[in-house]
Design a protein around this motif. Sequence first.
Motif: not given
Length: 381
Positions: A266-270, A298-304, A349-359
């Motif tokens: 839900i944190t990603l959806e928000l 522990i880092v718990m939320s997906l945006p972080n 974050m949206r930009t990162l999710m749309q492209k992925g990491a270089p590797e």
Amino acid sequence: MAEPLRLFILSGEASGDIIGADLIRRLRTRTELELVGVGGQEMQGEGLRSLYPMENLSVMGWSDVLKRLPLLLWRVRQTAAAILRMRPDAVVLVDSQVFAKAVAERVRRVAPDLPMVLYVSPTVWAWKPERAAELRPIFNEVLAILPFEPRVMADLGGPPTSFVGHPALGRYTTRATQPERGPLLLLPGSRIGEVRRHLGLMRQAAESLRSHPRISGFVIPTLPSLMDRLKRETATWSVPVEIVTGPARRTAFETAYAAFAVSGTITLELALSGVPMVAAYVADPHQAKRAKKLPHPIVMSLPNLILGQPAVPELQFADPDAPRSIEPLVQLLDDSSAVAAQLAAFREMRTLMQKGAPEAPLVDPAERVLAVADQRLAIGS
């Protein structure tokens, strides 16, 4: 005409049900499908006849697992037997990590050549990194929803892992503007155990913030299966709260000023919707003991996790009985610059999710499932 792809697909929770339904839709644009498996409303809407109710598998934390252990063990045997009877072209197990691993191990002992995919990588970067290598002989491939996970899996000796993004990218668009005032969304989780542990914290927030100038009211967006329970639970609150589902859930996201949410999907959806938030997690006793042994928080939320920075304040209560403060939520509501900073981070974050990491650039999950199935078909198994 080509033979249909014979697919066994399973999910044990609401977020996985959405992911599974998205995969079915993608596959159907490429090939005919013969479906068997376990899923909820979303996957059943795509033509799956579930072997048993998905809710049987919706557990969170060891206390929930122990309460349902006889049923879960029975479902492991039942699920493995169904897979072995079907001998599908591919098996896709969505999330439900402990259950999925138990099923896959049981199937592997009898059918070592059967292609099996784990969709949603386990959190080996947070809990027990040795699990990555344990998965290598079980799964042909892992489909990760976070861009950094393929690198982590490779570093830890896990199975081949591809970044496939998340269906939420297509389901949620960023709001055009941030309202000056609006409801506070309260999101205590989608599993019964989560709701039980977090609803008191949500009540505390609502009763403390009832007069805040930014907040016009309180809304709990939820699943249809939890509507009646949440209405009963909130009937005794001293502040009115609206329980919504279906199309009203999207309206709540559009009009909310902010959200107080359990750490999870839900944190990603928000974040993708552009809703400022504070994330919370209350551990069960077993999780609390494990958390105390870790050398780092522990880092718990997906945006972080995706951003690699603490954009979303996190309230973690390793001790379920500890006093619980909602001060970070108050601070967010009082500071418009903090809201603006979160919204800027969510765009990144949206930009990162749309492209992925270089590797590990973004790839289509349907293409990866078909590739794994084709490997088996190519050798005539």
